[in-house]
Design a protein around this motif. Structure first.
Motif, PDB file in Angstrom:
ATOM      1  N   ARG A   1       0.834  -1.200   0.000  1.00  0.00           N
ATOM      2  CA  ARG A   1       0.000   0.000   0.000  1.00  0.00           C
ATOM      3  C   ARG A   1       0.871   1.253   0.000  1.00  0.00           C
ATOM      4  NH1 ARG A   1      -5.245  -0.987   3.946  1.00  0.00           N
ATOM      5  NH2 ARG A   1      -6.132  -2.759   2.787  1.00  0.00           N
TER       6      ARG A   1
ATOM      7  N   THR B   1       1.261   5.252   0.346  1.00  0.00           N
ATOM      8  CA  THR B   1       0.634   6.442   0.922  1.00  0.00           C
ATOM      9  C   THR B   1       1.531   7.645   0.656  1.00  0.00           C
ATOM     10  OG1 THR B   1      -0.399   5.152   2.685  1.00  0.00           O
ATOM     11  CG2 THR B   1      -0.218   7.524   3.036  1.00  0.00           C
TER      12      THR B   1
ATOM     13  N   CYS C   1       3.585  10.562   3.339  1.00  0.00           N
ATOM     14  CA  CYS C   1       3.554   9.520   4.363  1.00  0.00           C
ATOM     15  C   CYS C   1       3.291  10.070   5.753  1.00  0.00           C
ATOM     16  CB  CYS C   1       4.850   8.718   4.355  1.00  0.00           C
ATOM     17  SG  CYS C   1       6.343   9.695   4.556  1.00  0.00           S
TER      18      CYS C   1
ATOM     19  N   GLY D   1       0.643  11.592   6.635  1.00  0.00           N
ATOM     20  CA  GLY D   1      -0.796  11.622   6.901  1.00  0.00           C
ATOM     21  C   GLY D   1      -1.299  10.274   7.383  1.00  0.00           C
ATOM     22  N   GLN D   2      -2.482  10.274   7.977  1.00  0.00           N
ATOM     23  CA  GLN D   2      -3.145   9.052   8.438  1.00  0.00           C
ATOM     24  C   GLN D   2      -2.246   8.242   9.369  1.00  0.00           C
ATOM     25  OE1 GLN D   2      -4.336   6.925   4.920  1.00  0.00           O
ATOM     26  NE2 GLN D   2      -5.543   8.621   4.119  1.00  0.00           N
ATOM     27  N   LEU D   3      -1.789   8.896  10.429  1.00  0.00           N
ATOM     28  CA  LEU D   3      -0.877   8.238  11.366  1.00  0.00           C
ATOM     29  C   LEU D   3      -1.557   7.969  12.698  1.00  0.00           C
ATOM     30  CD1 LEU D   3       2.248  10.483  10.716  1.00  0.00           C
ATOM     31  CD2 LEU D   3       1.877   8.150   9.878  1.00  0.00           C
ATOM     32  N   PRO D   4      -1.150   6.901  13.396  1.00  0.00           N
ATOM     33  CA  PRO D   4      -1.701   6.631  14.729  1.00  0.00           C
ATOM     34  C   PRO D   4      -1.145   7.615  15.753  1.00  0.00           C
ATOM     35  CG  PRO D   4       0.004   5.044  14.204  1.00  0.00           C
ATOM     36  CD  PRO D   4      -0.199   5.865  12.964  1.00  0.00           C
TER      37      PRO D   4
END
Length: 264
Positions: free
Chosen positions: A196, A198, A201, A203-206
């Motif tokens: 995958r 992204t 990179c 973005g969309q992090l825990p």
């Protein structure tokens, strides 16, 4: 004029010899050992490797018999890349086999004792295949083959400390709500998780949420390439053997690669 005695000369030589025999861990030595590992993987013959007398083979975080592991089978390698850590006297090799009946994406750290790159003390492998997290070897190969992994100019290489902190902060994101914000994300960075992609990179992090830190961390840090690879056990999401590699260029994270094996 006084002449040195034989004993005096011998004493002087003994004092010099230990320093001349002291081995240095060299980049070429590490990469030569990494190439021998790749050659053995292609042939499926572990006898081609020069292993130390107390050698250890580990696959997916378990000490194993090398004769029964991945190296005992021949694989066509479609893409590979290696980095070198002169401080730890270790290397990291990523290889992808996408064209065979059983595809693999593999991350391997090779370690040497006493700076002796002529012998391999440990081969430590994370090997993902069909059914593992986000696995698709052809897509992974396509993304990684397009990346730029040329050596960095000496003046712009990140320090060992900076690289290690970035690797640790990435793995700490699942338990530390502030860890993600300490990482110097680049605006054009790319993250390949399994297959995958992204972008960017960062973005969309825990930001925390798990109480289990990711353990069993083993590092290969290469300042010349601006990279750190961390093999670990991804405990935050389960007992998952894992490799996380990060590259920093111009002070910012440029690439992130993950190889994650479903808990087995």
């Amino acid at each position: 004029m006084l002449r040195p005695t034989f004993l005096g000369v011998l004493t002087a030589l003994v004092a010099v010899v230990p320093s001349t025999l002291a081995a240095d861990c060299t980049r070429e030595g590490l990469l030569t050992a990494a190439r021998s590992y790749l050659a053995a993987q292609i042939s499926g013959k572990t006898t081609e490797l020069k292993l130390s007398s107390n050698f250890t083979y580990q696959q997916n975080n378990k000490v194993s018999d090398i004769a029964k592991g991945l190296l005992s089978t021949s694989y066509k390698i479609d893409l590979n890349r290696s980095t070198a850590d002169l401080v730890a006297c270790a290397s990291y090799t990523m290889w992808i086999s996408s064209s065979g009946s059983k595809p693999y994406v593999v991350g391997t750290q090779i370690r040497h004792r006493n700076n002796n790159t002529a012998e391999i003390a440990m081969i430590d492998t994370i090997a993902a295949t069909t059914g593992d997290l986000f696995f698709n070897a052809k897509d992974t190969q396509k993304y990684i083959a397009a990346e730029d992994w040329t050596s960095l100019p000496a003046a712009s290489r990140p320090s060992r400390d900076v690289l290690k902190k970035a690797g640790d902060a990435y793995l700490d994101m699942w338990t530390d709500a502030k860890a993600a914000d300490t990482i110097p994300w680049g605006t054009n960075c790319e993250r390949v998780e399994g297959s995958r992609l992204t972008k960017p990179c960062g973005g969309q992090l825990p930001h925390g949420g798990s109480t289990k830190p990711n353990g069993m961390r083993r590092y290969v840090i290469d300042e010349e390439m601006g990279s750190v690879d961390v093999l670990c056990q991804f405990d935050s999401l389960g007992n998952m053997p894992d490799s996380h590699e990060i590259r920093i260029t111009d002070g910012k994270v440029k690439y992130v690669h993950t190889i994650t094996v479903n808990g087995k």
